[in-house]
Design a protein around this motif. Structure first.
Motif, mmCIF file in Angstrom:
data_model
loop_
_atom_site.group_PDB
_atom_site.id
_atom_site.type_symbol
_atom_site.label_atom_id
_atom_site.label_comp_id
_atom_site.label_asym_id
_atom_site.label_seq_id
_atom_site.Cartn_x
_atom_site.Cartn_y
_atom_site.Cartn_z
ATOM 1 N N VAL A 191 0.867 -1.167 0.000
ATOM 2 C CA VAL A 191 0.000 0.000 0.000
ATOM 3 C C VAL A 191 0.908 1.221 0.000
ATOM 4 O O VAL A 191 1.727 1.387 0.907
ATOM 5 C CB VAL A 191 -0.910 0.027 1.249
ATOM 6 N N ASP A 192 0.781 2.047 -1.014
ATOM 7 C CA ASP A 192 1.669 3.198 -1.104
ATOM 8 C C ASP A 192 1.091 4.404 -0.370
ATOM 9 O O ASP A 192 -0.109 4.505 -0.134
ATOM 10 C CB ASP A 192 1.997 3.539 -2.556
ATOM 11 N N GLN A 193 1.968 5.305 0.003
ATOM 12 C CA GLN A 193 1.568 6.485 0.763
ATOM 13 C C GLN A 193 0.590 7.350 -0.026
ATOM 14 O O GLN A 193 -0.315 7.945 0.552
ATOM 15 C CB GLN A 193 2.806 7.300 1.168
ATOM 16 N N GLU A 194 0.741 7.397 -1.343
ATOM 17 C CA GLU A 194 -0.172 8.197 -2.169
ATOM 18 C C GLU A 194 -1.609 7.686 -2.037
ATOM 19 O O GLU A 194 -2.552 8.464 -1.937
ATOM 20 C CB GLU A 194 0.275 8.165 -3.631
ATOM 21 N N ASN A 195 -1.780 6.360 -2.031
ATOM 22 C CA ASN A 195 -3.110 5.788 -1.859
ATOM 23 C C ASN A 195 -3.681 6.165 -0.497
ATOM 24 O O ASN A 195 -4.841 6.546 -0.390
ATOM 25 C CB ASN A 195 -3.062 4.268 -2.014
ATOM 26 N N LEU A 196 -2.874 6.061 0.537
ATOM 27 C CA LEU A 196 -3.342 6.413 1.881
ATOM 28 C C LEU A 196 -3.677 7.895 1.973
ATOM 29 O O LEU A 196 -4.652 8.276 2.624
ATOM 30 C CB LEU A 196 -2.289 6.029 2.925
ATOM 31 N N ASP A 197 -2.892 8.739 1.314
ATOM 32 C CA ASP A 197 -3.162 10.176 1.311
ATOM 33 C C ASP A 197 -4.447 10.492 0.549
ATOM 34 O O ASP A 197 -5.255 11.312 0.984
ATOM 35 C CB ASP A 197 -1.999 10.954 0.692
ATOM 36 N N ASP A 198 -4.633 9.845 -0.604
ATOM 37 C CA ASP A 198 -5.799 10.113 -1.450
ATOM 38 C C ASP A 198 -7.094 9.577 -0.856
ATOM 39 O O ASP A 198 -8.134 10.220 -0.937
ATOM 40 C CB ASP A 198 -5.615 9.512 -2.848
#
Length: 173
Positions: free
Chosen positions: A15-22
């Motif tokens: 799970v990438d940070q961009e997904n968690l941020d978005d």
């Protein structure tokens, strides 16, 4: 040391940070060991655990979104409970595991997005993201899921799709 290709494949699988941020975080405390699969976005199962061999108790859904959508919550509460009851009935001797579900993301269907080139039909559909944390009778985590889906124009439709994907995966693993 990992080669560039192996490193890229490993980074892509988490799970990438961009997904968690978005899309936000849910009830999973540590996303580091989650991996993508062909059917579920991200999952982790403790070594040696066979989910299809257990019985399940499902706690009420925790809606972490700003949407107050009773139909979506009812679909998750009742749909997930019915699904896991069916799996449990096949495993009367299996250990009881407890599932805590949480909606981390929801987006209502929006016909205005139909005009987005190449992906409008998909983006116009309602979307729901669900996290599940599964624990054993000692309180130890044995599985974690983070999965989302888009279907129809109602949040209930998207929630039903996500539950169906999770049922198929748990029944097979």
């Amino acid at each position: 040391m990992l080669s560039g290709l192996a490193l890229a494949a490993t980074a892509h699988a988490q799970v990438d940070q961009e997904n968690l941020d978005d899309y936000g975080t849910g009830i999973i405390k540590d996303y580091a060991n989650l991996r993508s699969t062909d059917t579920i976005e991200w999952v982790w199962i403790a070594p040696g655990v066979k989910l299809k061999e257990h019985r399940y108790e499902v706690k009420p859904v925790d809606n972490l979104t700003s949407y107050d959508d009773e139909d979506m919550e009812d679909m998750i509460d009742s749909g997930l409970a019915r699904t896991m009851k069916r799996i449990s009935e096949r495993n009367a001797a299996g250990t009881l595991l407890q599932i805590t579900p949480a909606v981390y993301w929801a987006e209502r269907g929006n016909a205005n997005k139909l005009w987005v080139p190449y992906s409008g039909g998909h983006l116009a559909q309602a979307g729901v993201g669900l996290e599940l944390v599964i624990i054993d009778d000692t309180g130890k985590e044995v599985a974690k899921f983070r999965h989302s889906g888009r279907e129809g124009y109602q949040l209930r439709d998207a929630a039903e799709e996500v539950i169906d994907d999770l049922r198929k995966y748990i029944s097979a693993h």
